[in-house]
Design an enzyme around this catalytic site. Structure first.
Site, PDB file in Angstrom:
ATOM      1  N   TRP A 209       0.959  -0.840   0.098  1.00 17.73           N
ATOM      2  CA  TRP A 209       0.066  -0.227  -0.140  1.00 17.73           C
ATOM      3  C   TRP A 209       0.656   1.307  -0.015  1.00 17.73           C
ATOM      4  O   TRP A 209       0.539   1.891   0.293  1.00 17.73           O
ATOM      5  CB  TRP A 209      -0.749  -0.108   1.171  1.00 17.73           C
ATOM      6  CG  TRP A 209      -0.280  -0.431   2.249  1.00 17.73           C
ATOM      7  CD1 TRP A 209      -0.128  -1.009   2.832  1.00 17.73           C
ATOM      8  CD2 TRP A 209       0.499   0.587   3.487  1.00 17.73           C
ATOM      9  NE1 TRP A 209       0.563  -1.613   4.466  1.00 17.73           N
ATOM     10  CE2 TRP A 209       1.480  -0.205   4.181  1.00 17.73           C
ATOM     11  CE3 TRP A 209       0.754   2.024   3.042  1.00 17.73           C
ATOM     12  CZ2 TRP A 209       1.968   0.931   5.003  1.00 17.73           C
ATOM     13  CZ3 TRP A 209       1.564   2.435   4.327  1.00 17.73           C
ATOM     14  CH2 TRP A 209       2.675   1.949   5.388  1.00 17.73           C
ATOM     15  N   ASN A 210       2.057   1.195   0.452  1.00 18.28           N
ATOM     16  CA  ASN A 210       2.584   2.656   0.908  1.00 18.28           C
ATOM     17  C   ASN A 210       3.443   3.345  -0.487  1.00 18.28           C
ATOM     18  O   ASN A 210       2.896   4.885  -0.606  1.00 18.28           O
ATOM     19  CB  ASN A 210       4.120   2.290   1.778  1.00 18.28           C
ATOM     20  CG  ASN A 210       4.845   1.427   0.715  1.00 18.28           C
ATOM     21  OD1 ASN A 210       4.963   0.604  -0.022  1.00 18.28           O
ATOM     22  ND2 ASN A 210       6.637   1.542   0.999  1.00 18.28           N
TER      23      ASN A 210
ATOM     24  N   ALA B 193      -2.586  -3.779  -2.137  1.00 19.11           N
ATOM     25  CA  ALA B 193      -2.828  -4.386   0.011  1.00 19.11           C
ATOM     26  C   ALA B 193      -4.236  -4.089   0.028  1.00 19.11           C
ATOM     27  O   ALA B 193      -4.854  -3.513  -1.450  1.00 19.11           O
ATOM     28  CB  ALA B 193      -1.920  -3.492   0.323  1.00 19.11           C
ATOM     29  N   SER B 194      -5.103  -4.790   0.408  1.00 19.03           N
ATOM     30  CA  SER B 194      -6.176  -4.808   1.113  1.00 19.03           C
ATOM     31  C   SER B 194      -7.113  -3.459   1.082  1.00 19.03           C
ATOM     32  O   SER B 194      -8.342  -2.878   1.289  1.00 19.03           O
ATOM     33  CB  SER B 194      -7.018  -5.644   2.124  1.00 19.03           C
ATOM     34  OG  SER B 194      -6.941  -6.922   1.256  1.00 19.03           O
TER      35      SER B 194
ATOM     36  N   GLY C 186       6.903  -6.184   0.046  1.00 21.96           N
ATOM     37  CA  GLY C 186       6.025  -6.659   0.504  1.00 21.96           C
ATOM     38  C   GLY C 186       7.258  -6.866   2.235  1.00 21.96           C
ATOM     39  O   GLY C 186       8.501  -6.733   2.070  1.00 21.96           O
TER      40      GLY C 186
ATOM     41  N   GLU D  19      11.177  -7.518  -3.526  1.00 18.32           N
ATOM     42  CA  GLU D  19      11.974  -6.595  -2.772  1.00 18.32           C
ATOM     43  C   GLU D  19      10.904  -6.245  -2.024  1.00 18.32           C
ATOM     44  O   GLU D  19       9.757  -6.538  -1.500  1.00 18.32           O
ATOM     45  CB  GLU D  19      11.372  -5.069  -3.879  1.00 18.32           C
ATOM     46  CG  GLU D  19      11.998  -4.155  -3.461  1.00 18.32           C
ATOM     47  CD  GLU D  19      11.630  -3.399  -2.711  1.00 18.32           C
ATOM     48  OE1 GLU D  19      11.489  -3.177  -1.359  1.00 18.32           O
ATOM     49  OE2 GLU D  19      10.866  -1.726  -2.811  1.00 18.32           O
ATOM     50  N   LEU D  20      11.797  -6.429  -0.419  1.00 20.43           N
ATOM     51  CA  LEU D  20      11.255  -6.804   0.845  1.00 20.43           C
ATOM     52  C   LEU D  20      12.235  -6.017   1.514  1.00 20.43           C
ATOM     53  O   LEU D  20      12.077  -4.650   1.206  1.00 20.43           O
ATOM     54  CB  LEU D  20      11.486  -8.355   1.301  1.00 20.43           C
ATOM     55  CG  LEU D  20      11.217  -9.338   0.352  1.00 20.43           C
ATOM     56  CD1 LEU D  20      11.555 -10.887   0.823  1.00 20.43           C
ATOM     57  CD2 LEU D  20       9.864  -9.353   0.021  1.00 20.43           C
TER      58      LEU D  20
ATOM     59  N   CYS E 184      10.311   1.558   2.284  1.00 23.49           N
ATOM     60  CA  CYS E 184      11.050  -0.095   2.481  1.00 23.49           C
ATOM     61  C   CYS E 184      13.276   0.926   2.361  1.00 23.49           C
ATOM     62  O   CYS E 184      13.761   0.542   2.906  1.00 23.49           O
ATOM     63  CB  CYS E 184      11.130  -0.702   1.415  1.00 23.49           C
ATOM     64  SG  CYS E 184       9.249  -1.520   1.407  1.00 23.49           S
TER      65      CYS E 184
ATOM     66  N   GLU F  80      12.941  -3.703  11.795  1.00 25.77           N
ATOM     67  CA  GLU F  80      12.248  -2.358  10.743  1.00 25.77           C
ATOM     68  C   GLU F  80      11.094  -1.091  11.699  1.00 25.77           C
ATOM     69  O   GLU F  80      10.395  -2.112  11.634  1.00 25.77           O
ATOM     70  CB  GLU F  80      11.808  -3.030   9.909  1.00 25.77           C
ATOM     71  CG  GLU F  80      11.949  -1.393   8.800  1.00 25.77           C
ATOM     72  CD  GLU F  80      10.618  -1.767   7.082  1.00 25.77           C
ATOM     73  OE1 GLU F  80      11.172  -0.775   6.513  1.00 25.77           O
ATOM     74  OE2 GLU F  80      11.077  -3.557   7.035  1.00 25.77           O
TER      75      GLU F  80
END
Length: 458
Positions: A134-135, A160-161, A210, A232-233, A266, A363
């Site tokens: 979502w970001n 994303a929900s 995510g 990409e985490l 991130c 994080e």
């Protein structure tokens, strides 16, 4: 998590959506599979025209989309507008460069392999599933979609929900722009529905941006199905400041690096690793600037930091800070959850963090910065690399030998010297260690979902 738009500024649910049923999931996968042939048969010029038309639509709808971003995730409106503009630029970048990025490459001397001609060509692989966060609700999805579609692939998006309206806008965008029906579609499904889609034989590969647990889960499914993934985490990016740096400039940029998207990025700098000779100077300047930020209504142009996107995210961040405080960390700025509606958390600066504290390794997804004092470059690298993450990094130095040392020694997918980490269509983006595998953007990103086919002719 329900599929709903919940305004983070108020905590009020504004719209709810039903997940699509199994029959509709099947219809959309079938439509995507049917779109592979016409999209593969189209030319780069045709796809470029459609992609530019999609960029035009994004720009025409820019004000509406910026407001939508702000309402769904709470980002300050000026930053939301910047995301929309970045999407259009990225789409046009791939419209212009896709053909050259994917041009066949032939050996100059094919006789070395006993051929009259030999080389490689890039070909699309089919339907690719994108599981997106979502970001950055438009940029994250479109930095996948633009190269994937320009390569001739088809995209399915599981967004994303908490950003369903962004997902629904993207659902029709590319068909409106001229792409063949089924070339790109959104799946309004819960996270529990991803495995069923991923295991469908018509899905060729997947990409996920995510959390680390989500990435591990998708990678495990992909491994069992022998399907390619790009991940990409998370990241806990170091921001190193050495005595030769312009400390005032570093402190000013550090604030932006930590609080972009209200700290929910991130690649935001999260751990500020500062040489002892300039530690106190940096901490004072950084803390003063963080304390001066305006926290409030993200639709107000004067707001620097809005609410966090979810209540659970705000609570998790507060728990990290509380854990550090209870174990003796020094809170220079912030650190107290405000008594107001919405999911706000103040810009916070913490020093004296030890390995016993959760903040040392976890994080912090919000406007919370940790500042470390180190004795020299060797210790700076050791602290910077003392994490399971390795997304990006920044180093501030005006010493060329130090610069070379940090560029080589930092375990990360990127090193930014005298600046802050950012993503650009022109440069590859991704991480090492638990921050992921593969790359997005640039030529590397468009080639991730292509079959690199060897051609040999006698």
């Amino acid at each position: 998590m329900p599929i709903a738009t919940t305004n983070p500024t108020t905590g009020i649910v504004e719209r709810t959506f039903d997940a699509i049923d199994e029959a509709e999931v099947e219809r959309r996968i079938a439509a995507a599979a049917a779109a592979v042939a016409p999209l593969t048969a189209s030319t780069f010029a045709e796809r470029a025209g459609w992609m530019r038309a999609a960029a035009d639509l994004i720009e025409a709808d820019g004000d509406e989309l910026a407001r939508l971003i702000t309402v769904e995730i709470g980002r300050p409106i000026a930053q939301s507008r910047a995301e929309v503009g970045k999407c259009a630029r990225g789409m046009r970048f791939y419209a212009e460069h896709a053909e050259s990025f994917l041009a066949p490459e032939w050996l100059s001397d094919p006789s070395s392999v006993g051929a009259s001609a030999a080389g490689t060509r890039y070909e699309p692989i089919g339907v690719v599933l994108a599981v997106m966060p979502w970001n950055y609700p438009f940029w994250q999805a479109l930095r996948f979609a633009a190269p994937a579609l320009m390569a001739g692939n088809v995209g399915l998006l599981k967004h994303a929900s908490n950003v369903p309206q962004a997902a629904l806008y993207l659902d029709t965008l590319f068909e409106r722009a001229g792409f063949p029906a089924g070339s790109f579609a959104s799946l309004l499904i819960p996270a529990s529905g991803v495995e069923r889609v991923m295991r469908d034989p018509r899905i060729a590969a997947a990409t996920l941006t995510g959390s680390e647990p989500a990435g591990r889960s998708l990678a495990a499914i992909a491994g069992s199905e022998i399907k390619h993934v790009v991940l990409e985490l998370g990241g806990s990016d170091p921001f190193v400041v050495m005595p030769s740096a312009d400390v005032a400039a570093a402190a000013a940029v550090a604030v932006r690096a930590r609080t972009q998207n209200s700290g929910q990025s991130c690649i935001a700098a999260k751990r500020f690793i500062v040489h002892a000779d300039v530690h106190d100077e940096f901490l004072a300047a950084f803390s003063e600037r963080m304390a001066a930020l305006s926290v409030g209504d993200p639709l107000d142009e004067a707001t620097d930091v809005g609410p966090l996107a979810t209540e659970s995210g705000r609570d998790e961040l507060a728990d990290l800070v509380d854990d550090a405080r209870q174990q003796g960390a020094d809170i220079a700025v912030g650190g107290t959850r405000p008594d107001r509606p919405g999911w706000f958390y103040p810009p916070t600066v913490i020093s004296g963090v030890t390995p016993a504290m959760r903040l040392y390794a976890e994080e912090a997804f919000g406007p919370v910065a940790t500042v470390f004092r180190v004795a020299d470059a060797a210790e700076a690298v050791a602290v910077a690399n003392a994490t399971t993450f390795g997304l990006s990094s920044a180093v501030w130095t005006n010493d060329s030998a130090e610069e070379d040392h940090f560029v080589r020694a930092l375990a990360a997918g990127g090193v930014f010297v005298n600046g802050m980490t950012a993503s650009y269509p022109e440069l590859p983006f991704g991480g090492v260690k638990a921050s992921g595998v593969g790359r997005e953007l640039s030529a590397a990103g468009i080639r991730e979902f292509c079959n690199l086919k060897t051609v040999w002719k006698s």
